[in-house]
Design an enzyme around this catalytic site. Structure first.
Site, PDB file in Angstrom:
ATOM      1  N   HIS A 242       1.252  -1.764   0.067  1.00 40.82           N
ATOM      2  CA  HIS A 242       0.138  -0.433   0.118  1.00 40.82           C
ATOM      3  C   HIS A 242       0.619   0.854  -0.030  1.00 40.82           C
ATOM      4  CE1 HIS A 242      -3.458   2.160  -0.244  1.00 40.82           C
ATOM      5  NE2 HIS A 242      -2.738   3.194   0.514  1.00 40.82           N
ATOM      6  N   TYR A 246       2.196   5.088  -2.633  1.00 46.58           N
ATOM      7  CA  TYR A 246       1.899   7.066  -1.844  1.00 46.58           C
ATOM      8  C   TYR A 246       3.403   6.986  -2.855  1.00 46.58           C
ATOM      9  CZ  TYR A 246      -2.136   6.354   0.255  1.00 46.58           C
ATOM     10  OH  TYR A 246      -3.240   6.153   0.984  1.00 46.58           O
ATOM     11  N   HIS A 398     -10.632   1.823  -9.978  1.00 49.74           N
ATOM     12  CA  HIS A 398      -9.879   3.148  -8.662  1.00 49.74           C
ATOM     13  C   HIS A 398      -8.717   3.488  -8.779  1.00 49.74           C
ATOM     14  CE1 HIS A 398      -8.462   4.370  -4.314  1.00 49.74           C
ATOM     15  NE2 HIS A 398      -7.543   3.066  -4.728  1.00 49.74           N
ATOM     16  N   PHE A 399      -7.323   2.464  -9.244  1.00 52.62           N
ATOM     17  CA  PHE A 399      -6.621   2.376  -9.290  1.00 52.62           C
ATOM     18  C   PHE A 399      -6.245   2.947  -9.997  1.00 52.62           C
ATOM     19  CE2 PHE A 399      -6.408  -2.763  -9.476  1.00 52.62           C
ATOM     20  CZ  PHE A 399      -6.314  -2.306 -11.037  1.00 52.62           C
ATOM     21  N   HIS A 400      -7.103   2.846 -11.700  1.00 52.04           N
ATOM     22  CA  HIS A 400      -6.927   3.671 -12.927  1.00 52.04           C
ATOM     23  C   HIS A 400      -7.594   4.873 -12.634  1.00 52.04           C
ATOM     24  CE1 HIS A 400      -6.631  -0.427 -14.760  1.00 52.04           C
ATOM     25  NE2 HIS A 400      -5.580   0.386 -15.424  1.00 52.04           N
ATOM     26  N   ARG A 461     -12.880  -8.619 -10.438  1.00 48.24           N
ATOM     27  CA  ARG A 461     -11.747  -7.902 -11.338  1.00 48.24           C
ATOM     28  C   ARG A 461     -10.675  -9.200 -11.717  1.00 48.24           C
ATOM     29  NH1 ARG A 461      -7.593  -5.871  -6.635  1.00 48.24           N
ATOM     30  NH2 ARG A 461      -5.732  -5.715  -8.815  1.00 48.24           N
ATOM     31  N   ARG A 462      -9.509  -9.064 -12.567  1.00 46.68           N
ATOM     32  CA  ARG A 462      -8.450 -10.486 -12.852  1.00 46.68           C
ATOM     33  C   ARG A 462      -9.502 -11.285 -13.344  1.00 46.68           C
ATOM     34  NH1 ARG A 462      -4.095  -9.665  -7.733  1.00 46.68           N
ATOM     35  NH2 ARG A 462      -3.456  -7.491  -9.247  1.00 46.68           N
TER      36      ARG A 462
HETATM   37 FE1  HAS Z   1      -5.684   3.025  -3.006  1.00 46.84          FE
HETATM   38  C1  HAS Z   1      -6.720  -0.429  -3.142  1.00 46.84           C
HETATM   39  C2  HAS Z   1      -7.680   3.051  -0.248  1.00 46.84           C
HETATM   40  C3  HAS Z   1      -5.426   6.316  -3.276  1.00 46.84           C
HETATM   41  C4  HAS Z   1      -3.955   2.545  -5.901  1.00 46.84           C
HETATM   42  N1  HAS Z   1      -4.970   1.429  -4.420  1.00 46.84           N
HETATM   43  C5  HAS Z   1      -5.755   0.177  -4.422  1.00 46.84           C
HETATM   44  C6  HAS Z   1      -4.950  -0.856  -5.705  1.00 46.84           C
HETATM   45  C7  HAS Z   1      -4.243   0.204  -5.777  1.00 46.84           C
HETATM   46  C8  HAS Z   1      -4.505   1.099  -5.199  1.00 46.84           C
HETATM   47  C9  HAS Z   1      -3.368   0.205  -7.841  1.00 46.84           C
HETATM   48  O1  HAS Z   1      -8.811   0.716   1.514  1.00 46.84           O
HETATM   49  C10 HAS Z   1      -4.815  -1.885  -6.115  1.00 46.84           C
HETATM   50  C11 HAS Z   1      -4.375  -3.010  -4.867  1.00 46.84           C
HETATM   51  C12 HAS Z   1      -4.352  -4.499  -5.858  1.00 46.84           C
HETATM   52  O2  HAS Z   1      -3.837  -4.402  -6.722  1.00 46.84           O
HETATM   53  O3  HAS Z   1      -4.848  -5.673  -5.127  1.00 46.84           O
HETATM   54  N2  HAS Z   1      -6.308   3.841  -1.506  1.00 46.84           N
HETATM   55  C13 HAS Z   1      -6.875   4.496  -0.687  1.00 46.84           C
HETATM   56  C14 HAS Z   1      -7.134   5.427   0.073  1.00 46.84           C
HETATM   57  C15 HAS Z   1      -7.239   5.957  -0.730  1.00 46.84           C
HETATM   58  C16 HAS Z   1      -6.290   6.073  -1.647  1.00 46.84           C
HETATM   59  C17 HAS Z   1      -7.891   5.663   1.609  1.00 46.84           C
HETATM   60  N3  HAS Z   1      -4.365   4.209  -4.206  1.00 46.84           N
HETATM   61  C18 HAS Z   1      -4.497   5.873  -3.848  1.00 46.84           C
HETATM   62  C19 HAS Z   1      -3.842   5.983  -4.441  1.00 46.84           C
HETATM   63  C20 HAS Z   1      -3.133   5.779  -5.706  1.00 46.84           C
HETATM   64  C21 HAS Z   1      -3.127   4.418  -5.267  1.00 46.84           C
HETATM   65  C22 HAS Z   1      -2.932   7.694  -4.420  1.00 46.84           C
HETATM   66  C23 HAS Z   1      -2.071   5.740  -6.497  1.00 46.84           C
HETATM   67  C24 HAS Z   1      -0.993   6.226  -7.092  1.00 46.84           C
HETATM   68  N4  HAS Z   1      -7.018   1.480  -1.813  1.00 46.84           N
HETATM   69  C25 HAS Z   1      -7.180   1.344  -1.265  1.00 46.84           C
HETATM   70  C26 HAS Z   1      -8.439   0.497  -0.484  1.00 46.84           C
HETATM   71  C27 HAS Z   1      -7.778  -0.314  -1.245  1.00 46.84           C
HETATM   72  C28 HAS Z   1      -6.829   0.154  -2.316  1.00 46.84           C
HETATM   73  C29 HAS Z   1      -8.811   0.349   1.065  1.00 46.84           C
HETATM   74  C30 HAS Z   1      -8.110  -2.252  -1.156  1.00 46.84           C
HETATM   75  C31 HAS Z   1      -9.800  -2.545  -2.062  1.00 46.84           C
HETATM   76  C32 HAS Z   1      -8.812  -3.690  -2.217  1.00 46.84           C
HETATM   77  O4  HAS Z   1     -10.126  -4.150  -2.092  1.00 46.84           O
HETATM   78  O5  HAS Z   1      -8.684  -4.863  -2.125  1.00 46.84           O
HETATM   79  C33 HAS Z   1      -6.516   7.829  -0.517  1.00 46.84           C
HETATM   80  O6  HAS Z   1      -5.114   7.956  -0.402  1.00 46.84           O
HETATM   81  C34 HAS Z   1      -6.938   8.654  -1.503  1.00 46.84           C
HETATM   82  C35 HAS Z   1      -7.540  10.153  -0.390  1.00 46.84           C
HETATM   83  C36 HAS Z   1      -7.538  10.456  -1.772  1.00 46.84           C
HETATM   84  C37 HAS Z   1      -8.534  12.373  -1.387  1.00 46.84           C
HETATM   85  C38 HAS Z   1      -8.619  13.011  -3.408  1.00 46.84           C
HETATM   86  C39 HAS Z   1      -7.852  14.488  -3.312  1.00 46.84           C
HETATM   87  C40 HAS Z   1      -8.376  15.293  -3.884  1.00 46.84           C
HETATM   88  C41 HAS Z   1      -7.841  16.126  -4.745  1.00 46.84           C
HETATM   89  C42 HAS Z   1      -7.814  16.421  -5.833  1.00 46.84           C
HETATM   90  C43 HAS Z   1      -7.874  17.778  -5.679  1.00 46.84           C
HETATM   91  C44 HAS Z   1      -8.745  18.668  -7.295  1.00 46.84           C
HETATM   92  C45 HAS Z   1      -7.863  19.707  -7.255  1.00 46.84           C
HETATM   93  C46 HAS Z   1      -8.609  19.818  -9.331  1.00 46.84           C
HETATM   94  C47 HAS Z   1      -7.759  20.733  -6.762  1.00 46.84           C
HETATM   95  C48 HAS Z   1      -9.329  12.589  -0.615  1.00 46.84           C
HETATM   96  C49 HAS Z   1      -6.070  15.775  -4.250  1.00 46.84           C
HETATM   97  C50 HAS Z   1      -9.928  21.316  -8.761  1.00 46.84           C
HETATM   98  C51 HAS Z   1      -9.989  21.645 -10.459  1.00 46.84           C
HETATM   99  C52 HAS Z   1     -10.721  23.423 -10.851  1.00 46.84           C
HETATM  100  C53 HAS Z   1     -11.173  22.425 -11.758  1.00 46.84           C
HETATM  101  C54 HAS Z   1     -10.674  24.211  -9.779  1.00 46.84           C
END
Ligand code: HAS
Length: 594
Positions: A242, A246, A398-400, A461-462
């Site tokens: 995990h 990051y 999610h991961f795409h 998946r997979r």
């Molecule tokens: Fe995840 C599974 C939970 C973030 C990647 N994640 C995965 C897998 C991958 C992955 C590859 O809790 C699959 C692994 C596998 O093959 O089995 N993930 C989270 C949580 C976050 C999170 C809580 N993941 C990521 C990031 C990844 C990534 C970053 C890659 C870089 N994930 C999970 C969980 C699983 C999981 C479970 C397991 C699921 C299962 O059952 O298998 C958090 O870090 C996310 C926090 C993000 C935010 C968003 C903030 C928004 C921002 C954009 C602001 C936009 C603006 C634009 C300012 C709170 C920063 C404004 C626009 C204008 C025009 C003004």
């Protein structure tokens, strides 16, 4: 600009780096190494992306076959995951880290260290690629046991990871210490802090992976062991796995905090908030691995709940980032004449071809995708909701929008930017370079929505569902209700590939264009709007201590449980042979001489 004694010494021993103005000129070996660290994974990425297209078409039943061009579905899925999520990201993180450290600290990199790192990374990648391409390592990118690969896959992966750490230990840390001695009262540049946090994290998480590779995977693969403890392997893998996400994300955050505000025309809203976000990632990224194992027997639910709580904590630095980046965008837009509550949105350089502003398109598209990635991540993190989405197509969505969204788009944008700088050329085919991130973003928004829906409908998946659940001739399994959204998903995936091809045209054009200026490394680094001294975010040491303590608290008992409760008798490794899982024992029996 003053040239230091160390710098002169390094030039004398052949490190061909010199400086002019704020830019750093990189020539000779360092320039070659940086360029190839960007180009080699990009070439592999072309295969990775095309195999992604195969996956999405196969899953929609548009291509109905167990393999394509001799590469079977799971072999293709392994190549797709390993190339895109491990090789491309690791090479990029090292190249970007090198460029950031050179530019910000103005201290040379050691040619010997960089060559050693390059050779290990390239050699390791080739070894692992051989194993995957010849079908000897069809273990998916989450290569935990009981799936077993040929030993060359493990050795190759190990070399890649060791190579990626050499610059951190032998160039970046010594250079930072030397910079600190020269500038005792100055704050570490923000990008340097982000990069050091990222590679400290990287080092810490490679340790448990090394344990399962050295003491479980290799012995099994080489035939020295015949039984495994898959629970222990999975726990150690997710300790790594995990926080790995990051490690992908932080280079993007460095760009969002230090470069995006300037491209938008303004300043970084708050420097201390950015530092706090990086340090919170160090603290919370690691002790959350059990959220990948909520359904795993053998681990107590209390510890899973603890990791669930910490998973919500690791979302905190991303919420801080959302606020700080949005505020920085607003500041920039108002400098450009933007007015009103939302009217300022129209004053951002979405389509600008002026100077480096085209890079803005990559960041904003990535941010929009990350909104989806963040929301779905929070759903995944919930102990109860996870049971609905685990191992379904939802996770793929999610991961795409995370690694395949913000991370890939910012890495692609920065690759193009650095290639142009390092070659001394202007970016070619700018309209295509500008269209690429928007097409990619649109494609993956469609893909994400479609896969989330099919995931909630139960699509796994997979799984090559085109030849099972989506095959009308399969009366037992056929699920016509998944068909529509699977086709929509394929449309989204295809659109993203069109975006990628536009990018390829621009990158290849830039790579072969005639140089018009001296090669250099320069970044559009933004000043900070708010920069009040904040002692909490200046000293790294208490953060590293707290990180180690939290890891010890969160992992000691789960590792103990994994060691004592994991299956260790009559539990062989498995190999994937032509879409079948075959126990290693059976394979040995088959190959025994009469
Ligand atoms: Fe995840 C599974 C939970 C973030 C990647 N994640 C995965 C897998 C991958 C992955 C590859 O809790 C699959 C692994 C596998 O093959 O089995 N993930 C989270 C949580 C976050 C999170 C809580 N993941 C990521 C990031 C990844 C990534 C970053 C890659 C870089 N994930 C999970 C969980 C699983 C999981 C479970 C397991 C699921 C299962 O059952 O298998 C958090 O870090 C996310 C926090 C993000 C935010 C968003 C903030 C928004 C921002 C954009 C602001 C936009 C603006 C634009 C300012 C709170 C920063 C404004 C626009 C204008 C025009 C003004």
């Amino acid at each position: 600009m003053q040239i230091t004694g160390d710098y002169l010494k390094s030039v004398a021993v052949g490190s061909a780096q010199s400086r002019s103005g704020d830019a750093v000129q990189a020539t000779g070996a360092i320039r070659f190494i940086l360029l190839s660290q960007l180009i080699i994974p990009f070439i592999l990425l072309i295969l990775g992306v095309l195999l992604g297209l195969y996956q999405v078409l196969a899953r929609a039943g548009i291509i109905r076959s167990a393999d394509i061009f001799g590469i079977n579905y799971y072999q293709g899925l392994t190549l797709h995951g390993v190339i895109n999520a491990i090789v491309f990201t690791t090479f990029f993180a090292v190249a970007f880290g090198n460029a950031i450290m050179l530019h910000q600290l103005k201290r040379p990199l050691k040619v010997g260290v960089q060559w050693a790192s390059w050779l290990l990374m390239v050699g390791g990648t080739l070894m692992a690629a051989w194993a995957m391409l010849t079908g000897r390592a069809t273990v998916l990118y989450t290569f935990y046991l009981p799936m077993v690969a040929h030993w060359t896959f493990y050795v190759g992966a190990t070399l890649l990871l060791i190579g990626s750490l050499l610059p951190y230990f032998l160039d970046w840390i010594p250079n930072t210490l030397a910079w600190r001695r020269e500038n005792p009262n100055a704050k570490l540049p923000l990008a340097v802090l982000g990069n050091l946090v990222n590679f400290t994290l990287w080092f810490l998480i490679i340790l448990p992976l090394a344990v399962t590779v050295l003491f479980q995977m290799l012995p099994l693969s080489l035939g020295f062991a015949s039984e495994v403890n898959p629970l222990l392997s999975r726990t150690l893998f997710w300790f790594f796995g995990h926080a790995l996400v990051y490690f992908w994300l932080l280079p993007s955050y460095i760009m969002l905090y230090t470069m995006l505000p300037k491209l938008a025309g303004g300043k970084l809203y708050s420097d201390p908030a950015a530092r706090l976000a990086f340090l919170l990632f160090l603290l919370f990224s690691i002790p959350v691995g059990l959220h990948h194992q909520y359904t795993e027997g053998g681990l107590s639910s209390g510890w899973k709940l603890w990791h669930a709580f910490l998973t919500f904590m690791v979302a905190l630095p991303s919420f801080i980032t959302a606020f700080t980046v949005a505020a920085s965008l607003e500041h920039g837009a108002r400098q450009n004449g933007g007015q009103g509550l939302f009217g300022w949105w129209s004053k951002l350089p979405y389509w600008s071809r002026e100077g480096d502003k085209w890079l803005f398109a990559y960041f904003i598209s990535g941010l929009i995708l990350f909104l989806f990635g963040g929301i779905t991540g929070i759903v995944n993190a919930s102990y109860s909701l996870n049971l609905v989405v685990h191992n379904t197509a939802w996770i793929v969505g999610h991961f795409h929008t995370t690694v395949g969204g913000l991370v890939t788009l910012s890495f692609l944008g920065m690759t193009l930017y650095l290639v142009a700088r390092l070659r001394g050329v202007d970016v070619k085919a700018k309209p295509l370079a500008l269209a690429a991130p928007y097409l990619w973003m649109l494609g993956f928004v469609i893909f994400e929505i479609a896969l989330s829906i099919t995931g909630l409908q139960g699509a796994p998946r997979r799984s090559n569902i085109g030849i099972s659940y989506l095959d009308p001739s399969n009366e037992l399994l056929y699920r016509p209700d998944w068909l529509f959204w699977s086709h929509v998903g394929a449309l989204g995936g295809a659109l993203a590939v069109v975006g990628f091809l536009s990018y390829v045209v621009s990158l290849v054009g830039t790579l072969f264009a005639k140089p018009v200026r001296a090669p250099e490394i320069d970044f559009p680094i933004a000043e900070a709007l708010h920069d009040t001294p904040t002692p909490l975010v200046v000293n790294l040491r208490p953060w590293v201590t707290a990180t180690l303590a939290l890891i010890a608290i969160s992992y000691t008992y789960p590792v103990y449980e994994s060691m004592t409760r994991g299956v260790i008798t009559k539990s062989p490794g498995y190999q994937s042979i032509e879409n079948n899982l075959v126990p290693q024992e059976a394979l040995r029996e088959q190959t025994k001489l009469p």
